[in-house]
Design a protein around this motif. Structure first.
Motif, short mmCIF file in Angstrom:
data_model
loop_
_atom_site.label_atom_id
_atom_site.label_comp_id
_atom_site.label_asym_id
_atom_site.label_seq_id
_atom_site.Cartn_x
_atom_site.Cartn_y
_atom_site.Cartn_z
N ILE A 1 -7.70 0.89 -7.38
CA ILE A 1 -8.61 0.82 -6.23
C ILE A 1 -9.78 1.79 -6.42
CG2 ILE A 1 -8.82 1.28 -3.75
CD1 ILE A 1 -7.28 -1.28 -4.35
N TYR B 1 -1.70 1.49 -8.07
CA TYR B 1 -2.72 0.78 -7.30
C TYR B 1 -3.84 1.71 -6.87
CZ TYR B 1 0.88 -2.62 -7.57
OH TYR B 1 1.82 -3.47 -8.06
N ILE C 1 0.81 -1.22 0.00
CA ILE C 1 0.00 0.00 0.00
C ILE C 1 0.84 1.26 0.00
CG2 ILE C 1 -1.96 -1.11 1.10
CD1 ILE C 1 -1.06 0.17 3.73
N LYS D 1 -12.24 -2.28 4.73
CA LYS D 1 -11.12 -2.70 3.88
C LYS D 1 -10.99 -1.78 2.67
CE LYS D 1 -7.92 -5.83 3.31
NZ LYS D 1 -7.86 -7.20 3.74
N TRP D 2 -12.12 -1.40 2.05
CA TRP D 2 -12.07 -0.46 0.93
C TRP D 2 -11.47 0.87 1.40
CZ3 TRP D 2 -12.03 -1.43 -3.95
CH2 TRP D 2 -12.78 -2.48 -4.50
N LEU E 1 -4.95 -7.23 -7.10
CA LEU E 1 -6.19 -6.90 -6.41
C LEU E 1 -7.18 -8.03 -6.65
CD1 LEU E 1 -8.12 -5.00 -4.89
CD2 LEU E 1 -8.74 -4.03 -7.12
N TYR F 1 -7.65 0.55 1.74
CA TYR F 1 -6.95 0.57 0.46
C TYR F 1 -7.03 1.93 -0.21
CZ TYR F 1 -6.10 -4.46 0.40
OH TYR F 1 -5.66 -5.71 0.68
N ALA G 1 -3.21 3.26 -0.67
CA ALA G 1 -2.62 2.75 -1.92
C ALA G 1 -1.92 3.87 -2.67
CB ALA G 1 -3.69 2.13 -2.80
N SER H 1 -5.47 -8.16 -1.21
CA SER H 1 -4.37 -8.18 -2.17
C SER H 1 -3.45 -9.35 -1.87
CB SER H 1 -3.59 -6.87 -2.13
OG SER H 1 -3.08 -6.68 -0.83
#
Length: 192
Positions: free
Chosen positions: A94, A90, A20, A78-79, A115, A82, A86, A110
């Motif tokens: 994302i 990435y 990340i 989690k979203w 992804l 990221y 990130a 990941s």
């Protein structure tokens, strides 16, 4: 601060940090963020049927409904993780995946710079949704995962993150809905 039952940060967490874009000079920021996500997952209350504040004094969890796509469950956490940590390319991937409603309801994770998206939030994951791997120069490989129908391992190489995301959305399994709180075995029991 660690919560009861929460593992200490180890080599896997450091690998996630590298993925990340974590800078080694700021170990506490990564540790704090990973611990807040672990705490949110730890605090999922089975007895109350939703999120609770009983074991989190620092506000890691907040009351919401049972649905994971309502902005308050492990999928959204989690979203958020990221999206805030990130780095390019990435970050573009994302953001493109998060912008697609069909993918936003799936659990992102990941592995080896790829992804992945799962229809369940616990390991072992479903592995039946195509995955995306940046390959440099702004291109993205859309790849098959082990539980998909047979075919070439690389479905295509897309010219942009948006194209790769559109291809993944077009190849979702039948009856693909929000990620469930369980494993692939639970998905099979539900007939999904």
């Amino acid at each position: 601060m660690r919560f009861r039952g929460q593992p200490a940060l180890g080599p896997a967490d450091r690998m996630v940090g590298r993925l990340i874009g974590h800078r080694p000079g700021r170990p506490n920021a990564l540790k704090c963020r990973l611990q807040s996500i672990a705490a949110a997952n730890h605090c999922r209350g089975k007895r109350s049927g939703g999120w609770h504040n009983r074991c989190c004094e620092r506000g890691h969890c907040r009351p919401t409904g049972d649905s994971h796509d309502d902005g308050g469950g492990p999928v959204e956490a989690k979203w958020d993780f990221y999206r805030t940590h990130a780095y390019y390319p990435y970050h573009d991937l994302i953001e493109a995946a998060y912008a697609e409603p069909q993918l936003r309801m799936l659990f992102p994770y990941s592995s080896t710079w790829i992804l992945n998206l799962s229809r369940c939030i616990r390991y072992p994951f479903s592995m039946d949704v195509p995955c995306i791997r940046p390959v440099g120069t702004g291109k993205f490989e859309v790849r098959r995962t082990p539980n998909m129908p047979a075919g070439p391992s690389v479905i295509t190489v897309a010219d942009s993150a948006e194209d790769a995301v559109a291809l993944v959305a077009a190849n979702l399994p039948e009856n693909c809905g929000p990620a469930i709180d369980g494993t692939i075995e639970d998905l099979r029991r539900l007939g999904s």
